[in-house]
Motif scaffolding. Structure first.
Motif, PDB file in Angstrom:
ATOM      1  N   SER A 410     -22.772 -26.736   2.815  1.00  0.00           N
ATOM      2  CA  SER A 410     -23.008 -25.361   3.253  1.00  0.00           C
ATOM      3  C   SER A 410     -24.357 -24.827   2.767  1.00  0.00           C
ATOM      4  O   SER A 410     -24.658 -23.644   2.957  1.00  0.00           O
ATOM      5  N   ASP A 411     -25.162 -25.681   2.159  1.00  0.00           N
ATOM      6  CA  ASP A 411     -26.495 -25.301   1.673  1.00  0.00           C
ATOM      7  C   ASP A 411     -27.511 -25.648   2.760  1.00  0.00           C
ATOM      8  O   ASP A 411     -27.672 -26.821   3.111  1.00  0.00           O
ATOM      9  N   PRO A 412     -28.232 -24.667   3.328  1.00  0.00           N
ATOM     10  CA  PRO A 412     -29.159 -24.961   4.431  1.00  0.00           C
ATOM     11  C   PRO A 412     -30.322 -25.862   4.036  1.00  0.00           C
ATOM     12  O   PRO A 412     -30.972 -26.436   4.926  1.00  0.00           O
ATOM     13  N   THR A 413     -30.605 -26.002   2.749  1.00  0.00           N
ATOM     14  CA  THR A 413     -31.680 -26.905   2.351  1.00  0.00           C
ATOM     15  C   THR A 413     -31.246 -28.367   2.401  1.00  0.00           C
ATOM     16  O   THR A 413     -32.085 -29.271   2.343  1.00  0.00           O
ATOM     17  N   GLN A 414     -29.920 -28.613   2.472  1.00  0.00           N
ATOM     18  CA  GLN A 414     -29.419 -29.984   2.542  1.00  0.00           C
ATOM     19  C   GLN A 414     -28.507 -30.208   3.743  1.00  0.00           C
ATOM     20  O   GLN A 414     -28.634 -31.181   4.473  1.00  0.00           O
ATOM     21  N   GLY A 415     -27.558 -29.322   3.953  1.00  0.00           N
ATOM     22  CA  GLY A 415     -26.761 -29.342   5.162  1.00  0.00           C
ATOM     23  C   GLY A 415     -25.654 -30.379   5.165  1.00  0.00           C
ATOM     24  O   GLY A 415     -25.405 -31.081   4.181  1.00  0.00           O
ATOM     25  N   LEU A 416     -24.996 -30.464   6.317  1.00  0.00           N
ATOM     26  CA  LEU A 416     -23.817 -31.306   6.467  1.00  0.00           C
ATOM     27  C   LEU A 416     -24.118 -32.784   6.262  1.00  0.00           C
ATOM     28  O   LEU A 416     -23.271 -33.533   5.762  1.00  0.00           O
ATOM     29  N   PHE A 417     -25.328 -33.219   6.637  1.00  0.00           N
ATOM     30  CA  PHE A 417     -25.643 -34.636   6.572  1.00  0.00           C
ATOM     31  C   PHE A 417     -26.609 -34.984   5.439  1.00  0.00           C
ATOM     32  O   PHE A 417     -27.048 -36.120   5.323  1.00  0.00           O
ATOM     33  N   GLY A 418     -26.963 -33.997   4.612  1.00  0.00           N
ATOM     34  CA  GLY A 418     -27.743 -34.256   3.416  1.00  0.00           C
ATOM     35  C   GLY A 418     -26.835 -34.193   2.209  1.00  0.00           C
ATOM     36  O   GLY A 418     -25.619 -34.039   2.313  1.00  0.00           O
ATOM     37  N   GLY A 419     -27.396 -34.317   1.024  1.00  0.00           N
ATOM     38  CA  GLY A 419     -26.582 -34.252  -0.173  1.00  0.00           C
ATOM     39  C   GLY A 419     -25.590 -35.396  -0.233  1.00  0.00           C
ATOM     40  O   GLY A 419     -25.809 -36.484   0.308  1.00  0.00           O
ATOM     41  N   THR A 420     -24.468 -35.163  -0.877  1.00  0.00           N
ATOM     42  CA  THR A 420     -23.428 -36.189  -0.997  1.00  0.00           C
ATOM     43  C   THR A 420     -22.508 -36.138   0.213  1.00  0.00           C
ATOM     44  O   THR A 420     -22.052 -35.066   0.618  1.00  0.00           O
ATOM     45  N   ASN A 421     -22.238 -37.291   0.803  1.00  0.00           N
ATOM     46  CA  ASN A 421     -21.327 -37.358   1.943  1.00  0.00           C
ATOM     47  C   ASN A 421     -20.662 -38.722   1.971  1.00  0.00           C
ATOM     48  O   ASN A 421     -21.156 -39.688   1.378  1.00  0.00           O
ATOM     49  N   THR A 422     -19.534 -38.806   2.648  1.00  0.00           N
ATOM     50  CA  THR A 422     -18.798 -40.062   2.741  1.00  0.00           C
ATOM     51  C   THR A 422     -18.271 -40.273   4.152  1.00  0.00           C
ATOM     52  O   THR A 422     -17.939 -39.323   4.866  1.00  0.00           O
ATOM     53  N   THR A 423     -18.185 -41.542   4.517  1.00  0.00           N
ATOM     54  CA  THR A 423     -17.536 -41.958   5.759  1.00  0.00           C
ATOM     55  C   THR A 423     -16.409 -42.910   5.394  1.00  0.00           C
ATOM     56  O   THR A 423     -16.639 -43.886   4.663  1.00  0.00           O
ATOM     57  N   THR A 424     -15.207 -42.618   5.872  1.00  0.00           N
ATOM     58  CA  THR A 424     -14.031 -43.394   5.485  1.00  0.00           C
ATOM     59  C   THR A 424     -13.311 -43.922   6.717  1.00  0.00           C
ATOM     60  O   THR A 424     -13.153 -43.206   7.711  1.00  0.00           O
ATOM     61  N   VAL A 425     -12.877 -45.166   6.631  1.00  0.00           N
ATOM     62  CA  VAL A 425     -12.041 -45.778   7.659  1.00  0.00           C
ATOM     63  C   VAL A 425     -10.806 -46.342   6.975  1.00  0.00           C
ATOM     64  O   VAL A 425     -10.921 -47.066   5.976  1.00  0.00           O
ATOM     65  N   GLN A 426      -9.633 -45.990   7.460  1.00  0.00           N
ATOM     66  CA  GLN A 426      -8.382 -46.495   6.890  1.00  0.00           C
ATOM     67  C   GLN A 426      -7.462 -46.973   8.006  1.00  0.00           C
ATOM     68  O   GLN A 426      -7.262 -46.282   9.008  1.00  0.00           O
ATOM     69  N   LEU A 427      -6.884 -48.155   7.806  1.00  0.00           N
ATOM     70  CA  LEU A 427      -5.911 -48.710   8.740  1.00  0.00           C
ATOM     71  C   LEU A 427      -4.559 -48.791   8.051  1.00  0.00           C
ATOM     72  O   LEU A 427      -4.431 -49.423   7.000  1.00  0.00           O
TER      73      LEU A 427
END
Length: 613
Positions: A410-427
């Motif tokens: 929620s910080d406009p200097t980093q945004g949704l795809f900046g900063g810390t983020n994760t992508t998860t796949v679970q079966l």
């Protein structure tokens, strides 16, 4: 005459339609004995906590003989399957001639042609019917019997209903006269209560639910405890490049704390759910006094013994906000500014923190996930009845971390795809109704803070890391592979476990220093005892290795210890006193704490009172 006979029909149908669900009747019980059973026998049903949302606490019954529009009933109850007429009882594949109610069912089919079943060719006689299902069956039989009664009147030489059945109808009218009068009064009272509730309800679309947790917790060690870092949050090296350590010699005091969830569930269609969850607490569990930097709220800490907010005790915070909705019959999407990763990934039937293994390290994988709550989306696809695929992307937006430097989505200097983020796949694969296997892959982009990787967003590492010389590092990437299972072997015994392997890539910012990796693994195995002493109770025994460093320990300023491997043994017992109150005692043993082999053993006791409303 016709009017009097019709008045008896509901009683006759109640006696026949409801008998297949009556738990006290014997197999192969004669029809004459069934007709002698009265409605005075009481029947109770245990409603488990997970079914309360679907339980209709204000049912209404109407036995008046009026024309019923079944299509309207079906529209009002979309959750129920459409029922169909069957010409012969043998077409119901779950009904056998040896069933005690077979003769009653056969009469309804072959003599009155009004029995209804489900499209899959079943009758499902062992479960309770809904009011809508009963009304549909009642309407079909009423229409058919009314035709037969007219034939009795107009064609007495060829009666449509046998004389003995008419006598049964008359006898049942007299036998159940008192019960029907009492039932009518009870229905009137229920309708009055329904009107009052509808006029005074909070919302027609929203339900408020809450949990209150009170934790009495104590911890002590049988020797001194070495811990890396100046405290539980700051790690550094000395001038010689060695990790700064401290020694804890005093045991913490016993604490009594609270933690509260208030959850608003709103549905606009009956299939969607808008969730807004508030939380507040004041917990700082005693075991946190023993931890190395970066291990706050990990070992020896009950999940509900926490503050839940960045700094202020009992400060109300927004913990979750998301919208869950279906797309077709097998696909669901979850979108929100603060989605709880643990609602959708790394679940386990025996480690759910409300009823199962209760500590932070036992209730989920210690190497998943660097984001607890985040902004983004999750897709859940039920590929088949026993195979489910889950995919999610979240940008960090965790409620208990201060902003800034956290809550980067929620910080406009980093945004949704900046900063810390994760992508998860679970079966998820369910080989049977009693077992589930989960295969998880998680890709993390971890933002560096003050030149270090670590703390609450560092998974799959536990602790803090630099470039191994005391120099700063840039943002890290990590890959974590995990396997998770639960298996209920018998009604009162099950097993569960996890294994995770994570690799974190370290990128030094000082020129000439090589990139590196921290590779670590974790392990859990446990025993579960459902319905221990009481139905709905659950006892668990869990063995956990939370963070075993395979290689790259030189990069760790804290968390690596002297190379030993920490292990934990946990016993938790969930005991539901009532539907709204549970008592949960737990006992933890932590060996080689902070991965130091010469540390004393830590012992933790916790008693949780859990209120639900």
């Amino acid at each position: 005459m016709t009017r009097n006979i019709l008045a008896t029909v509901p009683v006759f149908l109640v006696a026949i339609l409801l008998f297949p669900f009556h738990g006290r009747a014997r197999e192969n019980q004669p029809l004459e004995e069934l007709q002698a059973v009265t409605a005075r026998e009481e029947e109770t049903e245990l409603i488990s906590s997970e079914n309360w949302e679907n339980f209709d606490s204000n049912p209404t019954l109407d036995f008046s003989v009026t024309e019923i529009d079944t299509s309207e009933l079906v529209e009002e109850n979309l959750a129920n399957e459409t029922m169909m007429q069957v010409p012969s009882v043998i077409q119901l594949r779950d009904v056998r001639p040896t069933d005690w109610a077979f003769q009653a069912l056969q009469n309804l089919v072959e003599e009155y042609a009004c029995l209804v079943g489900y499209p899959d060719g079943t009758y499902r006689g062992n479960r309770a019917i809904t009011r809508y299902e009963f009304a549909a069956g009642l309407n079909a039989c009423l229409n058919q019997i009314e035709v037969l009664l007219r034939e009795n009147v107009t064609n007495e030489g060829n009666p449509g209903i046998p004389t003995e059945d008419l006598e049964i109808l008359r006898r049942l009218t007299q036998e159940f006269e008192a019960e029907l009068a009492t039932l009518g009064t009870r229905v009137d009272n229920l309708e009055t209560q329904v009107v009052f509730l509808e006029e005074n309800q909070f919302s027609t679309t929203t339900k408020l639910r809450g949990q209150v947790f009170l934790n009495l917790t104590g911890a002590f060690a049988d020797g001194d405890i070495r811990a890396e870092g100046l405290n539980a949050f700051i790690a550094q090296r000395d001038v010689a490049g060695e990790n700064v350590e401290r020694v804890i010699t005093d045991d913490p005091e016993i604490t009594l704390s609270d933690y509260i969830f208030l959850t608003l569930n709103t549905s606009f269609s009956g299939r969607d759910n808008l969730v807004v969850q508030l939380a507040a607490g004041n917990g700082n569990s005693p075991a946190n006094q023993f931890v190395s930097a970066g291990l706050f709220n990990t070992f020896g800490t009950p999940f509900t013994d926490q503050r839940g907010a960045p700094a202020v005790n009992n400060d109300i915070i927004l913990r979750e906000i998301f919208y869950d909705f279906p797309v077709g019959d097998r696909l669901r999407f979850v979108v929100g500014a603060r989605v709880n990763w643990y609602r959708y990934f790394d679940n386990n039937a025996f480690t759910f923190f409300l009823t199962g293994a209760s500590s932070f390290n036992s209730s989920g994988s210690t190497q998943l996930n660097s984001i607890d709550r985040g902004a983004g989306a999750v897709a859940i696809w039920n590929v088949t009845d026993n195979l489910t695929l889950r995919v999610g992307y979240l940008g960090e937006n965790t409620e208990f971390l201060p902003s800034p430097p956290f809550n980067t989505a929620s910080d406009p200097t980093q945004g949704l795809f900046g900063g810390t983020n994760t992508t998860t796949v679970q079966l998820d694969y369910e080989p049977s109704d009693n077992a589930t296997l989960r295969f998880i892959y998680n890709r993390s982009n971890i933002e560096a803070s003050n030149g270090l990787i670590g703390g609450a967003i560092a998974e799959p590492i536990y602790g803090f890391a630099d470039d191994s010389f005391g120099g700063p590092v840039g943002d890290a990437t990590a890959d974590t592979f995990a396997f998770n299972f639960d298996w209920r072997l018998t009604r009162r015994f099950g097993i569960f476990g996890r294994y995770s392997y994570g690799s974190t890539n370290i990128f030094p910012l000082t020129s000439g220093r090589n990139d590196g990796e921290i590779n670590a693994q974790s392990f859990q195995f446990g025993l579960a005892f459902p319905d221990l002493v009481k139905e709905g109770a659950l006892g668990t025994l869990s063995f956990v290795i939370p963070f075993d460093v395979v290689d790259g320990r030189k990069f760790l300023i804290s968390g690596g210890g002297d190379g030993a491997t920490q292990f934990e043994v946990e016993a938790t017992y969930f005991y539901p006193v009532t539907n709204n109150l549970a008592l949960v005692p737990a006992f933890y043993i932590i060996g080689n704490p902070n991965n130091f082999g010469d540390n004393g053993t830590i012992y933790v006791g916790n008693l949780r009172a859990q209120f639900s409303f």
